[in-house]
Design a protein around this motif. Structure first.
Motif, short mmCIF file in Angstrom:
data_model
loop_
_atom_site.label_atom_id
_atom_site.label_comp_id
_atom_site.label_asym_id
_atom_site.label_seq_id
_atom_site.Cartn_x
_atom_site.Cartn_y
_atom_site.Cartn_z
N LYS A 19 87.83 61.68 56.38
CA LYS A 19 88.82 60.96 57.21
C LYS A 19 90.20 61.07 56.58
CE LYS A 19 89.80 56.58 59.53
NZ LYS A 19 91.20 56.95 59.59
N TYR A 20 90.27 60.92 55.24
CA TYR A 20 91.55 61.02 54.55
C TYR A 20 92.17 62.40 54.78
CZ TYR A 20 94.67 62.11 50.66
OH TYR A 20 95.74 62.54 49.91
N TRP A 21 91.38 63.47 54.61
CA TRP A 21 91.92 64.83 54.75
C TRP A 21 92.23 65.19 56.20
CZ3 TRP A 21 93.91 68.01 51.28
CH2 TRP A 21 93.61 67.80 49.93
N LYS B 72 91.73 75.69 57.98
CA LYS B 72 92.09 74.36 57.50
C LYS B 72 90.84 73.54 57.20
CE LYS B 72 96.62 72.98 59.30
NZ LYS B 72 97.32 72.03 60.21
N VAL B 73 89.88 73.62 58.12
CA VAL B 73 88.62 72.87 57.92
C VAL B 73 87.90 73.37 56.68
CG1 VAL B 73 86.34 72.38 58.90
CG2 VAL B 73 88.37 72.38 60.38
N GLN B 74 87.85 74.69 56.50
CA GLN B 74 87.13 75.23 55.35
C GLN B 74 87.86 74.90 54.04
OE1 GLN B 74 85.14 78.72 56.19
NE2 GLN B 74 84.38 79.07 54.13
N MET C 70 78.31 74.67 65.62
CA MET C 70 78.25 73.28 65.14
C MET C 70 79.58 72.58 65.39
SD MET C 70 76.19 73.31 61.50
CE MET C 70 76.26 71.53 61.29
N GLU C 71 79.51 71.26 65.54
CA GLU C 71 80.73 70.48 65.65
C GLU C 71 81.41 70.41 64.28
OE1 GLU C 71 79.82 66.69 67.33
OE2 GLU C 71 79.44 67.51 69.34
N VAL C 72 82.71 70.33 64.30
CA VAL C 72 83.50 70.38 63.06
C VAL C 72 83.10 69.26 62.10
CG1 VAL C 72 85.83 70.12 62.11
CG2 VAL C 72 85.46 71.53 64.15
N GLY C 73 83.09 68.01 62.58
CA GLY C 73 82.77 66.88 61.71
C GLY C 73 81.36 66.95 61.15
N ILE D 94 94.28 66.49 62.02
CA ILE D 94 93.27 67.20 62.80
C ILE D 94 92.12 66.27 63.22
CG2 ILE D 94 93.78 69.46 61.79
CD1 ILE D 94 91.40 69.10 59.92
N ASP D 95 92.41 64.96 63.29
CA ASP D 95 91.38 63.99 63.68
C ASP D 95 90.72 64.36 65.00
OD1 ASP D 95 93.96 62.93 62.57
OD2 ASP D 95 92.67 61.25 62.00
N ALA D 96 91.52 64.90 65.92
CA ALA D 96 91.01 65.20 67.27
C ALA D 96 90.00 66.34 67.27
CB ALA D 96 92.18 65.53 68.20
N TRP D 97 89.85 67.04 66.15
CA TRP D 97 88.93 68.18 66.11
C TRP D 97 87.51 67.78 65.73
CZ3 TRP D 97 92.25 71.99 62.66
CH2 TRP D 97 93.48 72.20 63.30
#
Length: 305
Positions: A114-116, A140-142, A89-92, A122-125
């Motif tokens: 978006k804030y986190w 980080k994502v988790q 799955m994609e991160v977002g 890590i916006d580019a992820w």
């Protein structure tokens, strides 16, 4: 201080194995609580019970003075040691999905993500697949997904595993910020340095039983052995003779004209008395009490058991 979580006489068995044996603990609100113990001690079993993945065979748990129930799930965030993101799955997309499972609306989740993502740079992820990220990036994502719904109780199981020192420090700072904002953190780790740096209170579990609990400061004070390290110049023999009935020389090293001695106070001797006794024969450079680290205490208590 009110307790956010109270576990009373929790017992859990799996066939012939006792995972938890009459364990009780109190986790104060807006604190960082370390749940410690060697592998197989029962920590994961207790965490699973708090998350209501399994139930205790006996005993009760209370959340904010109410008996723990399904309605409290939304107020708890859990970061397991074994991370569980879907690789394809994609991160977002995945972050939005997991946030909605916690009861957040899609628009609210997107705004907070978006804030986190901005905060962690890590916006580019957002449109990358999880499998394209390193282990540290995935964590980080988790972490973000775990804290996104602003739970009152955060359960973090080895949260620094796989992080380099810089990113580990970022997560440490966020944990401290979350506590300042009102969250309570239950923190399970083998890293005793992190315990001393972050935790207000701890409980140590070994072989299914709680064997130690209390504030980190008081526990370290409780395990003091009245040992002082003295660095000085002068005659080592003269220094040893000056100890007389005040202190017992445990060990010493000599490096050029500098000596370093470990001295344990004898009887009711005070540190000032020891210092006063050695000053006539030595030029003192440093004088400090050796307080055992949480790692020392952990090892001592486990060996004692």
């Amino acid at each position: 201080m009110q307790n956010i979580l109270s576990a009373q006489n929790i017992t859990k068995r799996y066939a012939t194995h006792i995972a938890l044996d009459d364990v009780s603990l109190e986790i104060p609100t807006q604190s960082i609580f370390g749940l410690l113990g060697p592998n197989g001690a029962g920590k994961t079993s207790l965490i699973r019970i708090i998350n209501q993945i399994t139930g205790p065979d006996s005993g009760e748990l209370f959340f904010m003075d109410e008996k723990l129930s399904q309605k409290h799930i939304g107020q708890i965030g859990y970061l397991p040691e074994e991370r569980g993101l879907y690789k394809k799955m994609e991160v977002g997309e995945q972050a939005l999905y997991l946030a909605q499972l916690k009861g957040m609306s899609k628009s609210d989740a997107r705004k907070k993500l978006k804030y986190w993502f901005d905060k962690f740079e890590i916006d580019a992820w957002w449109n990358k697949k999880v499998e394209e990220l390193s282990k540290g990036m995935q964590q980080k994502v988790q972490f973000i997904v775990t804290v996104l719904h602003e739970p009152k109780l955060l359960i973090l199981d080895e949260p620094f595993s796989g992080f380099d020192p810089i990113n580990a420090n970022i997560i440490k700072n966020e944990i401290l910020n979350l506590r300042e904002q009102g969250a309570t953190i239950l923190f399970s780790t083998h890293n005793m340095g992190s315990v001393e740096e972050l935790c207000d209170n701890i409980a140590l579990i070994n072989k299914s039983k709680k064997i130690l609990d209390g504030s980190v400061k008081e526990i370290r004070k409780q395990f003091k052995t009245n040992v002082y390290e003295i660095e000085f110049s002068g005659s080592m023999m003269g220094f040893t003779n000056s100890l007389w009935t005040f202190g017992k020389l445990i060990e010493h090293t000599i490096d050029g004209d500098r000596c370093k001695a470990m001295v344990q106070l004898v009887g009711a001797t005070k540190s000032n008395q020891l210092l006063h006794a050695v000053m006539p024969v030595a030029e003192i450079y440093s004088f400090k009490e050796i307080v055992p680290s949480m790692s020392d205490i952990f090892i001592a208590k486990i060996n004692e058991e």
